[in-house]
Scaffold this active site. Sequence first.
Site, PDB file in Angstrom:
ATOM      1  N   ASP A   7       0.866  -1.175   0.000  1.00 22.00           N
ATOM      2  CA  ASP A   7       0.000   0.000   0.000  1.00 22.00           C
ATOM      3  C   ASP A   7       0.910   1.235   0.000  1.00 22.00           C
ATOM      4  O   ASP A   7       2.141   1.117  -0.129  1.00 22.00           O
ATOM      5  CB  ASP A   7      -1.015  -0.038   1.165  1.00 22.00           C
ATOM      6  CG  ASP A   7      -0.411   0.313   2.518  1.00 22.00           C
ATOM      7  OD1 ASP A   7       0.824   0.485   2.618  1.00 22.00           O
ATOM      8  OD2 ASP A   7      -1.181   0.415   3.496  1.00 22.00           O
ATOM      9  N   HIS A   8       0.313   2.413   0.166  1.00 19.33           N
ATOM     10  CA  HIS A   8       1.093   3.653   0.111  1.00 19.33           C
ATOM     11  C   HIS A   8       2.176   3.710   1.189  1.00 19.33           C
ATOM     12  O   HIS A   8       3.243   4.272   0.968  1.00 19.33           O
ATOM     13  CB  HIS A   8       0.154   4.856   0.244  1.00 19.33           C
ATOM     14  CG  HIS A   8      -0.752   4.776   1.441  1.00 19.33           C
ATOM     15  ND1 HIS A   8      -1.789   3.862   1.510  1.00 19.33           N
ATOM     16  CD2 HIS A   8      -0.763   5.459   2.610  1.00 19.33           C
ATOM     17  CE1 HIS A   8      -2.398   4.012   2.675  1.00 19.33           C
ATOM     18  NE2 HIS A   8      -1.798   4.962   3.362  1.00 19.33           N
ATOM     19  N   CYS A  64       3.397  -2.629   3.962  1.00 14.94           N
ATOM     20  CA  CYS A  64       2.465  -1.541   4.272  1.00 14.94           C
ATOM     21  C   CYS A  64       3.162  -0.649   5.295  1.00 14.94           C
ATOM     22  O   CYS A  64       4.393  -0.671   5.383  1.00 14.94           O
ATOM     23  CB  CYS A  64       1.109  -2.060   4.742  1.00 14.94           C
ATOM     24  SG  CYS A  64       1.067  -2.930   6.329  1.00 14.94           S
ATOM     25  N   GLY A  65       2.432   0.136   6.043  1.00 13.96           N
ATOM     26  CA  GLY A  65       3.079   1.041   7.000  1.00 13.96           C
ATOM     27  C   GLY A  65       3.832   0.280   8.077  1.00 13.96           C
ATOM     28  O   GLY A  65       4.970   0.594   8.415  1.00 13.96           O
ATOM     29  N   THR A  66       3.180  -0.741   8.623  1.00 17.34           N
ATOM     30  CA  THR A  66       3.800  -1.543   9.687  1.00 17.34           C
ATOM     31  C   THR A  66       4.130  -2.968   9.242  1.00 17.34           C
ATOM     32  O   THR A  66       4.856  -3.673   9.946  1.00 17.34           O
ATOM     33  CB  THR A  66       2.825  -1.674  10.874  1.00 17.34           C
ATOM     34  OG1 THR A  66       1.609  -2.268  10.383  1.00 17.34           O
ATOM     35  CG2 THR A  66       2.528  -0.325  11.511  1.00 17.34           C
ATOM     36  N   ILE A  68       1.798  -5.074   9.350  1.00 17.77           N
ATOM     37  CA  ILE A  68       0.837  -5.860  10.146  1.00 17.77           C
ATOM     38  C   ILE A  68      -0.479  -6.066   9.389  1.00 17.77           C
ATOM     39  O   ILE A  68      -0.925  -7.199   9.200  1.00 17.77           O
ATOM     40  CB  ILE A  68       0.600  -5.195  11.514  1.00 17.77           C
ATOM     41  CG1 ILE A  68       1.902  -5.175  12.331  1.00 17.77           C
ATOM     42  CG2 ILE A  68      -0.482  -5.976  12.292  1.00 17.77           C
ATOM     43  CD1 ILE A  68       1.826  -4.354  13.615  1.00 17.77           C
ATOM     44  N   GLY A  69      -1.110  -4.979   8.987  1.00 17.31           N
ATOM     45  CA  GLY A  69      -2.422  -5.108   8.327  1.00 17.31           C
ATOM     46  C   GLY A  69      -2.345  -5.984   7.088  1.00 17.31           C
ATOM     47  O   GLY A  69      -3.186  -6.872   6.879  1.00 17.31           O
ATOM     48  N   HIS A  97      12.014 -22.227  10.350  1.00 18.18           N
ATOM     49  CA  HIS A  97      11.062 -22.910  11.238  1.00 18.18           C
ATOM     50  C   HIS A  97       9.610 -22.838  10.779  1.00 18.18           C
ATOM     51  O   HIS A  97       8.853 -23.774  11.017  1.00 18.18           O
ATOM     52  CB  HIS A  97      11.158 -22.323  12.653  1.00 18.18           C
ATOM     53  CG  HIS A  97      12.392 -22.774  13.382  1.00 18.18           C
ATOM     54  ND1 HIS A  97      12.572 -22.600  14.739  1.00 18.18           N
ATOM     55  CD2 HIS A  97      13.516 -23.405  12.940  1.00 18.18           C
ATOM     56  CE1 HIS A  97      13.747 -23.102  15.091  1.00 18.18           C
ATOM     57  NE2 HIS A  97      14.332 -23.579  14.024  1.00 18.18           N
ATOM     58  N   ARG A 131      10.903 -31.569  12.729  1.00 14.58           N
ATOM     59  CA  ARG A 131       9.770 -31.351  13.642  1.00 14.58           C
ATOM     60  C   ARG A 131       8.875 -30.181  13.215  1.00 14.58           C
ATOM     61  O   ARG A 131       7.706 -30.117  13.596  1.00 14.58           O
ATOM     62  CB  ARG A 131      10.275 -31.136  15.065  1.00 14.58           C
ATOM     63  CG  ARG A 131      11.083 -29.861  15.239  1.00 14.58           C
ATOM     64  CD  ARG A 131      11.861 -29.844  16.548  1.00 14.58           C
ATOM     65  NE  ARG A 131      12.599 -28.605  16.753  1.00 14.58           N
ATOM     66  CZ  ARG A 131      13.775 -28.342  16.178  1.00 14.58           C
ATOM     67  NH1 ARG A 131      14.336 -29.213  15.357  1.00 14.58           N
ATOM     68  NH2 ARG A 131      14.404 -27.198  16.423  1.00 14.58           N
ATOM     69  N   HIS A 132       9.438 -29.291  12.429  1.00 13.24           N
ATOM     70  CA  HIS A 132       8.660 -28.121  12.006  1.00 13.24           C
ATOM     71  C   HIS A 132       7.578 -28.489  10.993  1.00 13.24           C
ATOM     72  O   HIS A 132       6.599 -27.766  10.856  1.00 13.24           O
ATOM     73  CB  HIS A 132       9.592 -27.042  11.466  1.00 13.24           C
ATOM     74  CG  HIS A 132      10.641 -26.646  12.457  1.00 13.24           C
ATOM     75  ND1 HIS A 132      10.334 -26.038  13.653  1.00 13.24           N
ATOM     76  CD2 HIS A 132      11.982 -26.846  12.455  1.00 13.24           C
ATOM     77  CE1 HIS A 132      11.455 -25.840  14.340  1.00 13.24           C
ATOM     78  NE2 HIS A 132      12.461 -26.326  13.646  1.00 13.24           N
TER      79      HIS A 132
HETATM   80  C1  RB5 Z   1      -2.097   3.007   6.327  1.00  9.42           C
HETATM   81  O1  RB5 Z   1      -2.153   4.265   6.890  1.00  9.42           O
HETATM   82  C2  RB5 Z   1      -1.651   1.995   7.384  1.00  9.42           C
HETATM   83  O2  RB5 Z   1      -2.691   1.782   8.275  1.00  9.42           O
HETATM   84  C3  RB5 Z   1      -1.222   0.695   6.716  1.00  9.42           C
HETATM   85  O3  RB5 Z   1      -0.182   0.953   5.837  1.00  9.42           O
HETATM   86  C4  RB5 Z   1      -0.707  -0.382   7.634  1.00  9.42           C
HETATM   87  O4  RB5 Z   1       0.287   0.102   8.485  1.00  9.42           O
HETATM   88  C5  RB5 Z   1      -1.723  -1.176   8.342  1.00  9.42           C
HETATM   89  O5  RB5 Z   1      -1.414  -2.118   9.088  1.00  9.42           O
END
Ligand code: RB5
Length: 148
Positions: A7-8, A64-66, A68-69, A97, A131-132
């Site tokens: 993403d951005h 993405c930014g983190t 995570i999403g 693993h 084992r993995h």
């Molecule tokens: C976008 O602003 C941000 O929420 C996305 O890039 C990401 O970090 C989500 O987990």
Amino acid sequence: MIALGADHGGFYLKEAIKKYLEEKNIEYIDHGCYSEESVDYAIYAKKVADDVASGKCEKGILCCGTGIGISIAANKVKGIRAAVVTNEFCAEMTRRHNDANILAMGGRVIDAPTAVKLTDIFLNTEFEGDRHIRRIAQIAKIENGEEL
Ligand code: RB5
């Protein structure tokens, strides 16, 4: 073949990773996004995860930014093991693993040279098996609604 998506918030990491792949003569499919204009990360997670789950691409990289999403979204696709990674140790271990098939990183967490280094480790580290294999099979059972 490597599937790429961002993403951005992860766009500039994806562009740096593309340059690395080109230098190494590794083929890739770039599913976007193609600028820093705000977009929704699940769209790119799905495109990359589908390519990996279908076998069209051997691995995927999502930013993405983190991280995570986009990894949460990718992990909703059956057969996907997407790992958010921020350091070299985790990049290596998630291959050895977890047999992770998608690397997820955050453009607001790590810089481009780090993302390239983590990509290099991720693409060049083999799954240990042993084992993995049993543990990954348990993850698949959860995915299929089976008892462990
Ligand atoms: C976008 O602003 C941000 O929420 C996305 O890039 C990401 O970090 C989500 O987990």
